[in-house]
Design an enzyme around this catalytic site. Structure first.
Site, mmCIF file in Angstrom:
data_model
loop_
_atom_site.group_PDB
_atom_site.id
_atom_site.type_symbol
_atom_site.label_atom_id
_atom_site.label_comp_id
_atom_site.label_asym_id
_atom_site.label_seq_id
_atom_site.Cartn_x
_atom_site.Cartn_y
_atom_site.Cartn_z
ATOM 1 N N LYS A 11 6.832 2.420 6.536
ATOM 2 C CA LYS A 11 7.612 1.466 6.645
ATOM 3 C C LYS A 11 8.093 2.065 8.628
ATOM 4 O O LYS A 11 8.227 2.920 8.259
ATOM 5 C CB LYS A 11 9.131 1.469 5.147
ATOM 6 C CG LYS A 11 7.790 1.539 4.244
ATOM 7 C CD LYS A 11 9.034 1.290 3.026
ATOM 8 C CE LYS A 11 8.565 1.034 1.589
ATOM 9 N NZ LYS A 11 9.926 0.387 0.332
ATOM 10 N N TYR A 51 5.804 -8.402 -2.071
ATOM 11 C CA TYR A 51 6.741 -7.936 -2.584
ATOM 12 C C TYR A 51 6.759 -9.398 -3.870
ATOM 13 O O TYR A 51 8.320 -8.687 -4.040
ATOM 14 C CB TYR A 51 7.874 -7.378 -1.468
ATOM 15 C CG TYR A 51 8.065 -6.647 -1.028
ATOM 16 C CD1 TYR A 51 7.719 -5.260 -1.802
ATOM 17 C CD2 TYR A 51 7.999 -5.994 0.224
ATOM 18 C CE1 TYR A 51 8.064 -3.886 -1.117
ATOM 19 C CE2 TYR A 51 8.360 -4.800 0.695
ATOM 20 C CZ TYR A 51 7.866 -4.039 0.429
ATOM 21 O OH TYR A 51 7.628 -2.435 0.897
ATOM 22 N N ARG A 87 1.462 8.264 -5.584
ATOM 23 C CA ARG A 87 2.561 7.849 -5.749
ATOM 24 C C ARG A 87 3.414 9.311 -6.227
ATOM 25 O O ARG A 87 4.115 9.326 -5.748
ATOM 26 C CB ARG A 87 2.655 6.963 -7.272
ATOM 27 C CG ARG A 87 2.277 5.599 -7.102
ATOM 28 C CD ARG A 87 3.231 4.795 -6.713
ATOM 29 N NE ARG A 87 4.274 4.551 -7.567
ATOM 30 C CZ ARG A 87 5.256 3.655 -7.611
ATOM 31 N NH1 ARG A 87 5.091 2.361 -6.444
ATOM 32 N NH2 ARG A 87 6.011 3.694 -8.531
ATOM 33 N N ARG A 104 8.978 11.252 -0.168
ATOM 34 C CA ARG A 104 10.714 10.669 0.065
ATOM 35 C C ARG A 104 11.404 11.657 -0.211
ATOM 36 O O ARG A 104 12.840 11.988 0.135
ATOM 37 C CB ARG A 104 11.310 9.686 -1.047
ATOM 38 C CG ARG A 104 10.363 8.591 -0.754
ATOM 39 C CD ARG A 104 10.174 7.289 -1.492
ATOM 40 N NE ARG A 104 9.696 6.511 -1.266
ATOM 41 C CZ ARG A 104 8.737 5.525 -2.391
ATOM 42 N NH1 ARG A 104 9.446 5.775 -4.124
ATOM 43 N NH2 ARG A 104 8.684 4.863 -2.209
ATOM 44 N N ASN A 114 13.732 4.329 2.678
ATOM 45 C CA ASN A 114 12.381 4.944 1.919
ATOM 46 C C ASN A 114 10.913 5.821 2.105
ATOM 47 O O ASN A 114 10.179 6.168 1.783
ATOM 48 C CB ASN A 114 12.238 4.898 0.446
ATOM 49 C CG ASN A 114 11.596 3.782 -0.393
ATOM 50 O OD1 ASN A 114 10.948 2.962 0.289
ATOM 51 N ND2 ASN A 114 11.755 3.253 -1.483
ATOM 52 N N HIS A 117 5.440 3.184 0.972
ATOM 53 C CA HIS A 117 5.349 2.241 0.126
ATOM 54 C C HIS A 117 4.243 3.088 0.084
ATOM 55 O O HIS A 117 2.884 3.423 0.362
ATOM 56 C CB HIS A 117 5.447 1.040 0.744
ATOM 57 C CG HIS A 117 4.570 0.507 -0.975
ATOM 58 N ND1 HIS A 117 5.778 -0.307 -2.184
ATOM 59 C CD2 HIS A 117 3.643 -0.123 -1.360
ATOM 60 C CE1 HIS A 117 4.423 -0.967 -2.490
ATOM 61 N NE2 HIS A 117 3.525 -1.162 -2.064
ATOM 62 N N GLU A 128 -2.872 -5.262 -2.911
ATOM 63 C CA GLU A 128 -1.637 -5.206 -1.560
ATOM 64 C C GLU A 128 -3.012 -5.081 -0.241
ATOM 65 O O GLU A 128 -2.784 -5.529 1.076
ATOM 66 C CB GLU A 128 -1.040 -4.016 -1.825
ATOM 67 C CG GLU A 128 0.023 -4.279 -2.652
ATOM 68 C CD GLU A 128 0.678 -3.088 -3.511
ATOM 69 O OE1 GLU A 128 1.548 -3.164 -3.492
ATOM 70 O OE2 GLU A 128 0.737 -1.652 -3.051
#
Ligand code: CMP
Length: 159
Positions: A11, A51, A87, A104, A114, A117, A128
């Site tokens: 991000k 999103y 993840r 993170r 954060n 993604h 996505e």
């Protein structure tokens, strides 16, 4: 056990913090295979699709504005069970509470900022990936380290 592809976005805060190389390095060292990579500025339309599950949340507009303000770096990583593996490396949403050792947990303090993604499910990953990548921007190739990352039976069972 399934061979999967998963989408990652670094991000705007990750870009500003100079964490692109560190993040790529963590996924490489884990043994995941990079099959797509690009830097883009996401449009409002792309972000509304990306999103969609948050479209009724109070933070939806703020989130889109934050994601639009600067380019992001999008990647696709491949591996056995790549969706949950990535993840886990990324850590939970709130940086302050994310486990030490996760991206993170090691680099973030915020909920919105954060850094990164990662797709939540295999179905989300498919959706996505298609928002950001054309099929000819995704690569299938043999990596010379594959044979020391997985045992043969794991690769066979994952196909
Ligand atoms: P991500 O995992 O990309 O999915 C949705 C994003 O929305 C999340 O990371 C955060 O950046 C952001 N987010 C989640 N919850 C909140 C919140 N309560 N306020 C602001 N942003 C949030």
């Amino acid at each position: 056990m399934e061979m999967q592809r998963t989408a990652v976005l670094v991000k705007p805060d990750g870009l500003q913090r100079g964490l692109i190389g560190e993040i790529i390095s963590r996924f490489e060292r884990k043994g995941l295979k990079l099959v797509g990579l690009k830097m883009i500025r996401m449009s409002d339309e792309m972000l509304s699709d990306w999103y969609v599950e948050h479209k009724d949340k109070s933070f939806f507009q703020d989130l889109k504005e934050f994601m639009e303000q600067l380019p992001i770096v999008a990647m696709v990583w491949e591996g056995i069970d790549a969706v949950p593996v990535v993840r886990k490396l990324v850590g939970t949403t709130l940086g302050r509470e994310a486990e030490g050792g996760s991206i993170r947990g090691d680099y973030g303090m915020s909920q919105q900022y954060n850094l990164i993604h990662a797709s939540a499910t295999a179905a989300d990953a498919k959706r996505e990936i298609a928002i950001v990548f054309h099929s000819n921007e995704l690569f299938k190739y043999h990596s010379v380290i594959d044979s020391v990352i997985y045992a043969d039976y794991e690769v066979k069972n994952a196909d």
